[in-house]
Design a protein around this motif. Structure first.
Motif, PDB file in Angstrom:
ATOM      1  N   MET A  29      17.296   0.220  37.183  1.00  0.00           N
ATOM      2  CA  MET A  29      15.879   0.223  37.535  1.00  0.00           C
ATOM      3  C   MET A  29      15.204   1.542  37.168  1.00  0.00           C
ATOM      4  SD  MET A  29      15.035  -2.733  38.520  1.00  0.00           S
ATOM      5  CE  MET A  29      13.412  -2.329  39.137  1.00  0.00           C
ATOM      6  N   ILE A  30      15.922   2.650  37.261  1.00  0.00           N
ATOM      7  CA  ILE A  30      15.328   3.929  36.877  1.00  0.00           C
ATOM      8  C   ILE A  30      15.047   3.923  35.376  1.00  0.00           C
ATOM      9  CG2 ILE A  30      15.738   6.427  36.695  1.00  0.00           C
ATOM     10  CD1 ILE A  30      14.988   5.475  39.513  1.00  0.00           C
ATOM     11  N   ALA A  35      11.179   3.303  30.944  1.00  0.00           N
ATOM     12  CA  ALA A  35      10.797   2.673  29.679  1.00  0.00           C
ATOM     13  C   ALA A  35       9.498   1.889  29.793  1.00  0.00           C
ATOM     14  CB  ALA A  35      11.920   1.757  29.206  1.00  0.00           C
ATOM     15  N   GLU A  36       9.295   1.237  30.923  1.00  0.00           N
ATOM     16  CA  GLU A  36       8.171   0.315  31.032  1.00  0.00           C
ATOM     17  C   GLU A  36       6.911   0.931  31.644  1.00  0.00           C
ATOM     18  OE1 GLU A  36       9.640  -3.127  33.085  1.00  0.00           O
ATOM     19  OE2 GLU A  36      11.328  -3.325  31.685  1.00  0.00           O
ATOM     20  N   LEU A  37       7.048   1.899  32.536  1.00  0.00           N
ATOM     21  CA  LEU A  37       5.890   2.374  33.283  1.00  0.00           C
ATOM     22  C   LEU A  37       5.508   3.830  33.043  1.00  0.00           C
ATOM     23  CD1 LEU A  37       6.614   0.649  36.711  1.00  0.00           C
ATOM     24  CD2 LEU A  37       5.086  -0.128  34.887  1.00  0.00           C
ATOM     25  N   VAL A  38       6.512   4.669  32.786  1.00  0.00           N
ATOM     26  CA  VAL A  38       6.224   6.088  32.587  1.00  0.00           C
ATOM     27  C   VAL A  38       5.809   6.252  31.132  1.00  0.00           C
ATOM     28  CG1 VAL A  38       7.283   8.393  32.564  1.00  0.00           C
ATOM     29  CG2 VAL A  38       7.834   6.762  34.397  1.00  0.00           C
ATOM     30  N   PRO A  39       4.800   6.956  30.742  1.00  0.00           N
ATOM     31  CA  PRO A  39       4.017   7.911  31.522  1.00  0.00           C
ATOM     32  C   PRO A  39       2.691   7.365  32.059  1.00  0.00           C
ATOM     33  CG  PRO A  39       3.610   8.311  29.220  1.00  0.00           C
ATOM     34  CD  PRO A  39       4.561   7.131  29.311  1.00  0.00           C
ATOM     35  N   ARG A  45       6.249   7.710  37.570  1.00  0.00           N
ATOM     36  CA  ARG A  45       6.697   8.999  37.049  1.00  0.00           C
ATOM     37  C   ARG A  45       7.283   9.852  38.173  1.00  0.00           C
ATOM     38  NH1 ARG A  45       2.511   9.891  34.201  1.00  0.00           N
ATOM     39  NH2 ARG A  45       1.294  10.958  35.797  1.00  0.00           N
ATOM     40  N   GLU A  46       6.652   9.833  39.346  1.00  0.00           N
ATOM     41  CA  GLU A  46       7.136  10.588  40.504  1.00  0.00           C
ATOM     42  C   GLU A  46       8.480  10.055  40.989  1.00  0.00           C
ATOM     43  OE1 GLU A  46       7.792  13.091  43.578  1.00  0.00           O
ATOM     44  OE2 GLU A  46       6.348  13.346  41.970  1.00  0.00           O
ATOM     45  N   ILE A  47       8.638   8.733  41.045  1.00  0.00           N
ATOM     46  CA  ILE A  47       9.906   8.129  41.474  1.00  0.00           C
ATOM     47  C   ILE A  47      11.030   8.530  40.526  1.00  0.00           C
ATOM     48  CG2 ILE A  47      11.159   5.929  41.664  1.00  0.00           C
ATOM     49  CD1 ILE A  47       8.489   4.745  42.746  1.00  0.00           C
ATOM     50  N   VAL A  48      10.773   8.435  39.246  1.00  0.00           N
ATOM     51  CA  VAL A  48      11.781   8.793  38.250  1.00  0.00           C
ATOM     52  C   VAL A  48      12.104  10.278  38.325  1.00  0.00           C
ATOM     53  CG1 VAL A  48      12.233   8.968  35.763  1.00  0.00           C
ATOM     54  CG2 VAL A  48      11.267   6.860  36.716  1.00  0.00           C
TER      55      VAL A  48
END
Length: 124
Positions: A29-30, A35-39, A45-48
């Motif tokens: 999931m990380i 790949a899908e949401l950041v940046p 981005r904060e969770i990762v």
């Protein structure tokens, strides 16, 4: 420490499990979130970033103790070694989705473990 580290690296999906906060996506999931949401997504981005920082902190602390005991080389800082391990875990997780041959992955993991082993440390 190195045998336990090898075990974690040999199963990359479990590595993030050890470092994730409760309620934060684990394992692939990380990578998927990255790949899908950041940046584009500040929360993602904060969770990762939090997950990667926690992984690095936990592993650097263990590497620091292993350097002190003479098991791990002091050729790089524990933080740099932990970053290398983070990149390896994430890379193995990603590449394994494409059908990476397990023997090839283990050979790479063993090469990394050997590079961390202090010259005078016993081999398992």
């Amino acid at each position: 420490m190195l045998p336990a580290l090898r075990e974690v690296l040999a199963n990359p999906a479990r590595a993030q499990e050890y470092a994730s906060d409760a309620g934060v996506p684990q394992g692939c999931m990380i990578g998927n979130t990255t790949a899908e949401l950041v940046p584009q997504d500040a929360e993602a981005r904060e969770i990762v970033a939090r997950s990667h920082a926690r992984f690095t902190r936990i592993v650097a602390d263990a590497l620091r103790r292993a350097q002190t005991s003479g098991e791990v080389t002091q050729g790089a800082t524990p933080e740099a070694q932990a970053q290398l391990l983070l990149f390896t875990v994430q890379g193995l997780s990603l590449v394994s989705r494409a059908g990476l041959d397990p023997a090839t992955a283990l050979a790479a993991v063993d090469a990394l473990i050997d590079s961390l082993r202090a010259a005078n440390a016993p081999r398992p």
